[in-house]
Design a protein around this motif. Structure first.
Motif, PDB file in Angstrom:
ATOM      1  N   SER A  59       0.824  -1.211   0.000  1.00  0.00           N
ATOM      2  CA  SER A  59       0.000   0.000   0.000  1.00  0.00           C
ATOM      3  C   SER A  59       0.857   1.259   0.000  1.00  0.00           C
ATOM      4  O   SER A  59       1.881   1.332   0.665  1.00  0.00           O
ATOM      5  CB  SER A  59      -0.911   0.008   1.225  1.00  0.00           C
ATOM      6  OG  SER A  59      -1.683   1.172   1.243  1.00  0.00           O
ATOM      7  N   GLY A  61       1.029   5.346   0.788  1.00  0.00           N
ATOM      8  CA  GLY A  61       0.380   6.406   1.545  1.00  0.00           C
ATOM      9  C   GLY A  61      -0.202   5.962   2.867  1.00  0.00           C
ATOM     10  O   GLY A  61      -1.007   6.662   3.454  1.00  0.00           O
ATOM     11  N   THR A  62       0.169   4.787   3.379  1.00  0.00           N
ATOM     12  CA  THR A  62      -0.285   4.352   4.690  1.00  0.00           C
ATOM     13  C   THR A  62       0.883   4.291   5.642  1.00  0.00           C
ATOM     14  O   THR A  62       2.025   4.131   5.249  1.00  0.00           O
ATOM     15  CB  THR A  62      -0.967   2.971   4.628  1.00  0.00           C
ATOM     16  OG1 THR A  62      -0.009   1.996   4.225  1.00  0.00           O
ATOM     17  CG2 THR A  62      -2.112   2.971   3.631  1.00  0.00           C
ATOM     18  N   ALA A  63       0.577   4.375   6.931  1.00  0.00           N
ATOM     19  CA  ALA A  63       1.623   4.481   7.941  1.00  0.00           C
ATOM     20  C   ALA A  63       2.507   3.249   7.989  1.00  0.00           C
ATOM     21  O   ALA A  63       3.711   3.340   8.175  1.00  0.00           O
ATOM     22  CB  ALA A  63       0.979   4.734   9.299  1.00  0.00           C
ATOM     23  N   PRO A  68      -4.961   0.327   4.965  1.00  0.00           N
ATOM     24  CA  PRO A  68      -5.111   1.631   5.629  1.00  0.00           C
ATOM     25  C   PRO A  68      -5.997   1.550   6.870  1.00  0.00           C
ATOM     26  O   PRO A  68      -6.988   0.816   6.900  1.00  0.00           O
ATOM     27  CB  PRO A  68      -5.777   2.502   4.557  1.00  0.00           C
ATOM     28  CG  PRO A  68      -5.519   1.809   3.267  1.00  0.00           C
ATOM     29  CD  PRO A  68      -5.448   0.346   3.581  1.00  0.00           C
ATOM     30  N   SER A  69      -5.624   2.301   7.894  1.00  0.00           N
ATOM     31  CA  SER A  69      -6.505   2.470   9.052  1.00  0.00           C
ATOM     32  C   SER A  69      -7.581   3.487   8.701  1.00  0.00           C
ATOM     33  O   SER A  69      -7.360   4.411   7.916  1.00  0.00           O
ATOM     34  CB  SER A  69      -5.713   2.928  10.274  1.00  0.00           C
ATOM     35  OG  SER A  69      -5.057   4.159  10.009  1.00  0.00           O
ATOM     36  N   ARG A 235      -3.565  10.036  13.883  1.00  0.00           N
ATOM     37  CA  ARG A 235      -3.063   9.977  12.512  1.00  0.00           C
ATOM     38  C   ARG A 235      -3.532   8.743  11.742  1.00  0.00           C
ATOM     39  O   ARG A 235      -2.720   7.900  11.337  1.00  0.00           O
ATOM     40  CB  ARG A 235      -1.528  10.046  12.501  1.00  0.00           C
ATOM     41  CG  ARG A 235      -0.999  11.298  13.200  1.00  0.00           C
ATOM     42  CD  ARG A 235       0.463  11.536  12.969  1.00  0.00           C
ATOM     43  NE  ARG A 235       0.906  12.705  13.712  1.00  0.00           N
ATOM     44  CZ  ARG A 235       2.067  13.321  13.524  1.00  0.00           C
ATOM     45  NH1 ARG A 235       2.910  12.876  12.614  1.00  0.00           N
ATOM     46  NH2 ARG A 235       2.380  14.381  14.250  1.00  0.00           N
ATOM     47  N   ASP A 237      -4.949   6.690   8.422  1.00  0.00           N
ATOM     48  CA  ASP A 237      -4.645   6.838   7.001  1.00  0.00           C
ATOM     49  C   ASP A 237      -5.815   7.456   6.242  1.00  0.00           C
ATOM     50  O   ASP A 237      -5.617   8.245   5.321  1.00  0.00           O
ATOM     51  CB  ASP A 237      -4.308   5.465   6.396  1.00  0.00           C
ATOM     52  CG  ASP A 237      -3.090   4.849   7.055  1.00  0.00           C
ATOM     53  OD1 ASP A 237      -2.053   5.529   7.133  1.00  0.00           O
ATOM     54  OD2 ASP A 237      -3.182   3.698   7.511  1.00  0.00           O
ATOM     55  N   ILE A 317      -4.157  13.928   5.781  1.00  0.00           N
ATOM     56  CA  ILE A 317      -4.918  12.692   5.936  1.00  0.00           C
ATOM     57  C   ILE A 317      -5.968  12.642   4.839  1.00  0.00           C
ATOM     58  O   ILE A 317      -6.665  13.638   4.584  1.00  0.00           O
ATOM     59  CB  ILE A 317      -5.584  12.630   7.329  1.00  0.00           C
ATOM     60  CG1 ILE A 317      -4.505  12.517   8.423  1.00  0.00           C
ATOM     61  CG2 ILE A 317      -6.564  11.460   7.435  1.00  0.00           C
ATOM     62  CD1 ILE A 317      -5.017  12.701   9.835  1.00  0.00           C
TER      63      ILE A 317
END
Length: 363
Positions: A59, A61-63, A68-69, A235, A237, A317
């Motif tokens: 993925s 752009g996810t932490a 993604p959360s 924070r 996603d 975000i």
């Protein structure tokens, strides 16, 4: 269709901006039955439902580089009043907490959240018999209104209230026809209920691929502070702000100005400048795939919701807005349809299940 018990509990518990603790405690007590719940110094709440996926690698752009959360965000505060002065006769002068229409306040009963418990009062106005003809057509101003708690004088009033105490209109939800209800604080106990209900549905299903969080944030009506601080701390996603929007099916509303969103038409998915296009499109695709009735709205500038604070938190975000049609916003008789509220939660729970590690949020 009856009003869900959790939503009724939220609607009947006072919590104007900055004094949301009682309503937040109700929200947390229900959410703790299925989620890990936390709170912060602003009074905002987060209910976490752990993700089920072990995906870690693709993925963007996810932490963590995985699924993604997702945060579903509703604000727990409502508009209200604040005591600014107590005069010699024991009447309470007031100002607005959030956007109040003074015409909605005349003749209302109120609940004052005082140090030793609630104090009841009324907002009175000079009888029509004593109003000069040229005054009768003039709109009341909030600085002209007072709360009468029945005090004999200032000293008597000071025994139970003080400057800075807040109040809400004293009104219970009432059932109308076609599964519709009227109440104060629909804006935005509806959003905080949808955040709760989405997380509950995900938990009931055994989880979703990524972590799903319900947020009940504070102080939206006075500046989006709870959303800003929670987004900076947590924070996620992806975030979806859930609020109410103007229903288009009552007298005096022009669909050419606000679009067509009658009660019963389902969640309103917003498209526009500040909102992440992939998230918005994915919500629309989910609604279509699940057969959930919905409408679209558009904005070329800020949304006027918690999304405005969330989307610029941290390093940005991916944020969307989904709303529930509401009649008579910022009044004591805000009116919504239960089916629209439940369909909004169903949409967001289904959206959570469709997220995967190959989601690309970069643009």
């Amino acid at each position: 269709m009856s009003l869900p018990d959790v939503l009724r509990d939220l609607l009947t518990t006072p919590g104007p901006s900055g004094r949301e603790a009682a309503a937040a405690n109700v929200w947390r007590a229900h959410a703790e039955k299925f989620a890990e719940v936390e709170k912060d110094t602003f009074g905002s709440s987060v209910a976490r439902v752990a993700g089920t996926s072990t995906a870690t690698g693709t993925s963007s752009g996810t932490a963590e580089g995985g699924v993604p959360s997702l945060a579903i965000v509703g604000h727990i505060d409502e508009i209200g009043l604040i005591v600014t002065h107590i005069d010699d006769k024991g009447f309470l002068r007031i100002a607005s907490v959030g956007g109040q229409d003074p015409q909605q306040l005349v003749g209302q009963r109120v609940r004052i959240l005082a140090r030793d418990g609630e104090v009841r009062g009324v907002i009175g106005k000079k009888p029509i018999h004593l109003i000069e003809a040229d005054e009768r057509s003039r709109a009341a101003k909030i600085k002209e209104l007072t709360i009468d708690i029945g005090a004999a004088d200032k000293a008597d009033a000071l025994e139970v209230v003080r400057v800075g105490d807040v109040a809400v209109i004293d009104a219970e939800p009432i059932e109308l026809r076609q599964g519709r209800f009227a109440s104060r604080s629909m804006d935005n106990r509806i959003g905080s209920f949808v955040a709760y209900e989405t997380a509950r549905l995900v938990a009931e299903a055994g989880g979703a691929p990524g972590e799903v969080m319900g947020w009940a944030v504070t102080q939206e009506e006075t500046g989006l502070a709870g959303a800003a601080t929670t987004a900076h701390r947590v924070r996620p996603d992806i975030a979806v702000a859930v609020d109410v929007t103007f229903a288009s099916d009552h007298p005096g509303v022009d669909v050419n100005d606000i679009g067509e969103h009658p009660l019963g038409s389902g969640p309103v998915i917003e498209r526009g400048t500040p909102l992440h296009p992939w998230v918005t499109d994915a919500l629309i695709e989910t609604a279509e795939a699940e057969g959930i009735p919905h409408t679209l709205s558009a904005t070329g500038r800020a949304t006027g919701t918690d999304a405005d604070a969330i989307q610029i938190a941290a390093d940005g975000i991916a944020t969307a807005v989904v709303s529930v049609p509401l009649r008579y916003m910022h009044s004591v008789v805000e009116t919504a349809q239960v089916e629209d509220i439940l369909n909004t939660a169903k949409l967001l729970a289904a959206f959570a299940q469709r997220l995967s590690a190959d989601v690309d949020l970069l643009r």
